[in-house]
Design an enzyme around this catalytic site. Structure first.
Site, PDB file in Angstrom:
ATOM      1  N   PHE A 122       0.864  -1.184   0.000  1.00  0.00           N
ATOM      2  CA  PHE A 122       0.000   0.000   0.000  1.00  0.00           C
ATOM      3  C   PHE A 122       0.895   1.227   0.000  1.00  0.00           C
ATOM      4  O   PHE A 122       1.696   1.394   0.924  1.00  0.00           O
ATOM      5  CB  PHE A 122      -0.840  -0.076   1.281  1.00  0.00           C
ATOM      6  CG  PHE A 122      -1.816   1.042   1.536  1.00  0.00           C
ATOM      7  CD1 PHE A 122      -3.061   1.049   0.935  1.00  0.00           C
ATOM      8  CD2 PHE A 122      -1.506   2.067   2.428  1.00  0.00           C
ATOM      9  CE1 PHE A 122      -3.980   2.047   1.210  1.00  0.00           C
ATOM     10  CE2 PHE A 122      -2.417   3.070   2.711  1.00  0.00           C
ATOM     11  CZ  PHE A 122      -3.662   3.061   2.102  1.00  0.00           C
ATOM     12  N   LEU A 124       0.869   5.030   0.247  1.00  0.00           N
ATOM     13  CA  LEU A 124       0.192   6.313   0.489  1.00  0.00           C
ATOM     14  C   LEU A 124       1.224   7.354   0.955  1.00  0.00           C
ATOM     15  O   LEU A 124       1.417   8.380   0.309  1.00  0.00           O
ATOM     16  CB  LEU A 124      -0.913   6.124   1.549  1.00  0.00           C
ATOM     17  CG  LEU A 124      -1.677   7.376   1.998  1.00  0.00           C
ATOM     18  CD1 LEU A 124      -2.514   7.956   0.858  1.00  0.00           C
ATOM     19  CD2 LEU A 124      -2.610   7.061   3.194  1.00  0.00           C
ATOM     20  N   ALA A 129       4.236  13.831   3.349  1.00  0.00           N
ATOM     21  CA  ALA A 129       2.817  13.528   3.591  1.00  0.00           C
ATOM     22  C   ALA A 129       2.701  12.250   4.415  1.00  0.00           C
ATOM     23  O   ALA A 129       2.617  11.146   3.878  1.00  0.00           O
ATOM     24  CB  ALA A 129       2.059  13.375   2.270  1.00  0.00           C
ATOM     25  N   GLN A 279       4.563  -9.902  45.429  1.00  0.00           N
ATOM     26  CA  GLN A 279       3.339  -9.201  45.047  1.00  0.00           C
ATOM     27  C   GLN A 279       3.594  -8.102  44.014  1.00  0.00           C
ATOM     28  O   GLN A 279       2.727  -7.810  43.196  1.00  0.00           O
ATOM     29  CB  GLN A 279       2.642  -8.631  46.288  1.00  0.00           C
ATOM     30  CG  GLN A 279       1.981  -9.733  47.112  1.00  0.00           C
ATOM     31  CD  GLN A 279       1.192  -9.198  48.268  1.00  0.00           C
ATOM     32  OE1 GLN A 279       1.383  -8.064  48.693  1.00  0.00           O
ATOM     33  NE2 GLN A 279       0.317 -10.016  48.807  1.00  0.00           N
ATOM     34  N   GLY A 341      17.793  -7.660  34.221  1.00  0.00           N
ATOM     35  CA  GLY A 341      19.002  -7.486  33.405  1.00  0.00           C
ATOM     36  C   GLY A 341      19.007  -8.379  32.175  1.00  0.00           C
ATOM     37  O   GLY A 341      19.428  -7.968  31.086  1.00  0.00           O
ATOM     38  N   GLU A 364       0.015   3.325  10.117  1.00  0.00           N
ATOM     39  CA  GLU A 364      -1.433   3.320   9.824  1.00  0.00           C
ATOM     40  C   GLU A 364      -2.164   4.398  10.627  1.00  0.00           C
ATOM     41  O   GLU A 364      -3.284   4.208  11.097  1.00  0.00           O
ATOM     42  CB  GLU A 364      -2.022   1.919   9.998  1.00  0.00           C
ATOM     43  CG  GLU A 364      -1.445   0.997   8.926  1.00  0.00           C
ATOM     44  CD  GLU A 364      -2.199  -0.281   8.700  1.00  0.00           C
ATOM     45  OE1 GLU A 364      -3.424  -0.292   8.888  1.00  0.00           O
ATOM     46  OE2 GLU A 364      -1.558  -1.266   8.302  1.00  0.00           O
TER      47      GLU A 364
HETATM   48  N1  CAA Z   1     -14.263   7.076   5.425  1.00  0.00           N
HETATM   49  C1  CAA Z   1     -14.732   7.646   4.277  1.00  0.00           C
HETATM   50  N2  CAA Z   1     -14.441   8.939   3.942  1.00  0.00           N
HETATM   51  C2  CAA Z   1     -13.669   9.648   4.802  1.00  0.00           C
HETATM   52  C3  CAA Z   1     -13.165   9.107   6.004  1.00  0.00           C
HETATM   53  C4  CAA Z   1     -13.489   7.766   6.305  1.00  0.00           C
HETATM   54  N3  CAA Z   1     -13.050   7.179   7.415  1.00  0.00           N
HETATM   55  N4  CAA Z   1     -12.437  10.041   6.643  1.00  0.00           N
HETATM   56  C5  CAA Z   1     -12.480  11.142   5.875  1.00  0.00           C
HETATM   57  N5  CAA Z   1     -13.219  10.904   4.765  1.00  0.00           N
HETATM   58  C6  CAA Z   1     -13.543  11.837   3.691  1.00  0.00           C
HETATM   59  C7  CAA Z   1     -14.330  13.014   4.260  1.00  0.00           C
HETATM   60  O1  CAA Z   1     -15.711  12.736   4.286  1.00  0.00           O
HETATM   61  C8  CAA Z   1     -13.987  14.103   3.281  1.00  0.00           C
HETATM   62  O2  CAA Z   1     -14.772  13.922   2.118  1.00  0.00           O
HETATM   63  P1  CAA Z   1     -15.375  15.175   1.282  1.00  0.00           P
HETATM   64  O3  CAA Z   1     -14.176  15.904   0.742  1.00  0.00           O
HETATM   65  O4  CAA Z   1     -16.200  14.538   0.227  1.00  0.00           O
HETATM   66  O5  CAA Z   1     -16.127  16.004   2.280  1.00  0.00           O
HETATM   67  C9  CAA Z   1     -12.546  13.807   2.903  1.00  0.00           C
HETATM   68  O6  CAA Z   1     -12.349  12.416   3.156  1.00  0.00           O
HETATM   69  C10 CAA Z   1     -11.530  14.627   3.693  1.00  0.00           C
HETATM   70  O7  CAA Z   1     -11.714  14.334   5.067  1.00  0.00           O
HETATM   71  P2  CAA Z   1     -11.038  15.177   6.249  1.00  0.00           P
HETATM   72  O8  CAA Z   1     -11.353  16.638   6.024  1.00  0.00           O
HETATM   73  O9  CAA Z   1     -11.438  14.564   7.537  1.00  0.00           O
HETATM   74  O10 CAA Z   1      -9.488  14.963   5.960  1.00  0.00           O
HETATM   75  P3  CAA Z   1      -8.214  15.561   6.676  1.00  0.00           P
HETATM   76  O11 CAA Z   1      -7.304  16.075   5.652  1.00  0.00           O
HETATM   77  O12 CAA Z   1      -8.637  16.459   7.806  1.00  0.00           O
HETATM   78  O13 CAA Z   1      -7.465  14.256   7.229  1.00  0.00           O
HETATM   79  C11 CAA Z   1      -6.875  12.527   8.794  1.00  0.00           C
HETATM   80  C12 CAA Z   1      -7.958  13.457   8.177  1.00  0.00           C
HETATM   81  C13 CAA Z   1      -7.710  11.662   9.727  1.00  0.00           C
HETATM   82  C14 CAA Z   1      -5.812  13.262   9.585  1.00  0.00           C
HETATM   83  C15 CAA Z   1      -6.228  11.663   7.674  1.00  0.00           C
HETATM   84  O14 CAA Z   1      -5.370  12.444   6.867  1.00  0.00           O
HETATM   85  C16 CAA Z   1      -5.455  10.489   8.229  1.00  0.00           C
HETATM   86  O15 CAA Z   1      -6.047   9.442   8.536  1.00  0.00           O
HETATM   87  N6  CAA Z   1      -4.106  10.615   8.362  1.00  0.00           N
HETATM   88  C17 CAA Z   1      -3.263   9.510   8.744  1.00  0.00           C
HETATM   89  C18 CAA Z   1      -2.800   8.791   7.518  1.00  0.00           C
HETATM   90  C19 CAA Z   1      -2.383   7.374   7.792  1.00  0.00           C
HETATM   91  O16 CAA Z   1      -3.019   6.662   8.548  1.00  0.00           O
HETATM   92  N7  CAA Z   1      -1.335   6.946   7.106  1.00  0.00           N
HETATM   93  C20 CAA Z   1      -0.894   5.609   7.236  1.00  0.00           C
HETATM   94  C21 CAA Z   1      -0.226   5.172   5.985  1.00  0.00           C
HETATM   95  S1  CAA Z   1      -0.274   3.462   5.732  1.00  0.00           S
HETATM   96  C22 CAA Z   1       0.860   2.738   6.731  1.00  0.00           C
HETATM   97  O17 CAA Z   1       1.341   3.263   7.675  1.00  0.00           O
HETATM   98  C23 CAA Z   1       1.025   1.316   6.352  1.00  0.00           C
HETATM   99  C24 CAA Z   1       2.186   0.573   6.810  1.00  0.00           C
HETATM  100  O18 CAA Z   1       3.318   0.950   6.719  1.00  0.00           O
HETATM  101  C25 CAA Z   1       1.914  -0.789   7.287  1.00  0.00           C
END
Ligand code: CAA
Length: 415
Positions: A122, A124, A129, A279, A341, A364
């Protein structure tokens, strides 16, 4: 507790327990040391049929859901947290296809993922970012029948080992809400390169790498669901369903560490007796066990919420991830303390649990992001409650919240 699960769920849990015991546990320290992908463990997982657990039967899987996925991840993580995520990340990578892929995309990719023939990752996060997942810079531009990708991804778990990648890229930089699309990239696509592999504190059995797209060309039918602009939503929906898996990894890790600490405490003698008689040690073990159990129950509840598709699944998944991973950090740290230790030394398996636990609070979605998600959803739910006066009768004297609201309403609309 077995009574709380269906016989089918227990079949997959038991198969995972067997692989964990026979194949994972004996090799955990080895792969932690050499930090190379354990293909023999992938083969054992595939042979046991475990990669098909969360994939529908019509696409070659076993038709389980997030609950069965979590039961498997918990068992694997009890033996090795790195192998727990090595497995779970295939669910993270394939959820976008399952949730939003076209029928043709599902048929093309899911059967090979279910059999373990092809692994998936995955993509992202990027350098700039992480928590701000919508701030992506990787671009995908239409050119005839193709998309051309340029940019880089950071911290891609399973990268290099995986054959298929769910990649999130900007397709419309002018749009605020429909900027991002998900595109499937395959190993061997021209212009797609695996970059630097990270040297990590924990989960060392699974690679975490950079991905580079340099004019990478993929056919247009790789656009997820055939619809541009839905990528951010699909990423969020995916994370909702994958976060219980991280929580299960954490609960499994914590459970494994607690088991080792209990056995060690019973065997270790000081002051002429087993330290388990003291304990202060008993209190530690009891507190650890309570946290492990609470974490497991929240994992199962959030997984069931995802499988049922209830509206609170986003909040439940964030709560489970937050609670279980914080619990895992506390429990694994205390487990090292029980070992004293010896616990600090690599000769014993316990310090690895503490190192493996740390990332669960970060990836995540950091636990700060989980709290934000929980709080936002709480407020959304509260705004749907009956009017405040009916829901929470307020004292009948001036200066209540209600009076302030009435005064504000009157000031805005003088009669
Ligand atoms: N389900 C469906 N839609 C959703 C949603 C959800 N859970 N959460 C938000 N949305 C939609 C909103 O409805 C909105 O839609 P519209 O534009 O149509 O209104 C849109 O998405 C934007 O939503 P927000 O305004 O809430 O978005 P935001 O920019 O404020 O971000 C956040 C919210 C929760 C901080 C998000 O950016 C986030 O989850 N960040 C963390 C990212 C993350 O988890 N990264 C992990 C990467 S993967 C990884 O780590 C894998 C690995 O190595 C194993």
């Amino acid at each position: 507790m077995d009574e709380l699960f269906s016989p089918e769920s227990l079949v997959w849990r038991d198969k995972a327990r067997e692989v964990a015991q026979k194949v994972v546990r004996p090799k955990a320290a080895h792969y932690d040391r050499i930090q190379e992908y354990p293909w023999e463990i992938r083969d054992a997982l595939a042979e046991a049929g475990l990669f098909g657990v969360w994939i529908p039967k019509e696409f070659g899987g076993h038709g389980g859901g997030v609950l069965e996925l979590c039961l498997v991840v918990e068992e694997l993580s009890r033996a090795c947290g790195g192998i727990g995520v090595l497995f779970a990340v295939n669910a993270l990578g394939s959820f976008p296809i399952l949730l939003a892929g076209t029928e043709e995309q599902k048929k093309r990719y899911l059967p090979d993922i279910a059999s373990g023939k092809r692994l998936i990752a995955f993509g992202l996060s990027e350098r700039g970012a992480g928590s701000d997942a919508s701030g992506l810079a990787t671009r995908a531009v239409e050119d005839g029948d193709e998309y051309v990708l340029d940019g880089s991804k950071k911290w891609t778990t399973n990268g290099g080992a995986a054959d298929i990648y769910s990649i999130f890229a900007v397709t419309d930089p002018t749009s605020a809400s429909r900027r991002i699309s998900a595109i499937i990239v395959e190993k061997g696509d021209p212009g797609f390169e695996i970059g630097r592999a990270e040297d990590k504190m924990g989960i060392r059995a699974v690679p975490v790498v950079e991905l580079h797209f340099k004019g990478c060309r993929v056919p247009k039918d790789r656009l997820l669901g055939g619809r541009a602009g839905m990528g951010f939503k699909h990423a969020m929906m995916t994370l909702d369903r994958a976060r219980p898996g991280v929580a299960a990894q954490a609960a499994g890790l914590a459970r494994g560490a607690l088991e080792l600490a209990t056995v060690y405490a019973m065997k270790r003698h000081q002051f002429g007796q087993s330290i388990a008689n003291f304990q202060m040690i008993q209190q530690m073990l009891a507190d650890m066990a309570t946290q492990v159990e609470a974490a497991r129950q929240l994992v199962y509840a959030s997984a069931r919420a995802c499988d049922a598709g209830v509206p609170s699944l986003t909040k439940m998944a964030a709560m489970a991830k937050l609670f279980a991973t914080d619990a895992a950090m506390r429990v694994t740290t205390d487990a090292v303390q029980v070992f004293g230790g010896y616990g600090f030394m690599r000769d014993y398996p316990i310090e690895k649990f503490m190192r493996d636990a740390k990332i669960t609070q970060i990836y995540e979605g950091t636990n700060q992001v989980q709290r934000l998600v929980v709080a936002r959803n709480l407020m959304k739910e509260a705004s749907g409650l009956a009017d405040l006066e009916a829901y929470m009768p307020l004292p009948d004297h001036p200066n209540t919240l209600l009076d302030q609201e009435r005064a504000a309403a009157e000031a805005a609309n003088p009669a």
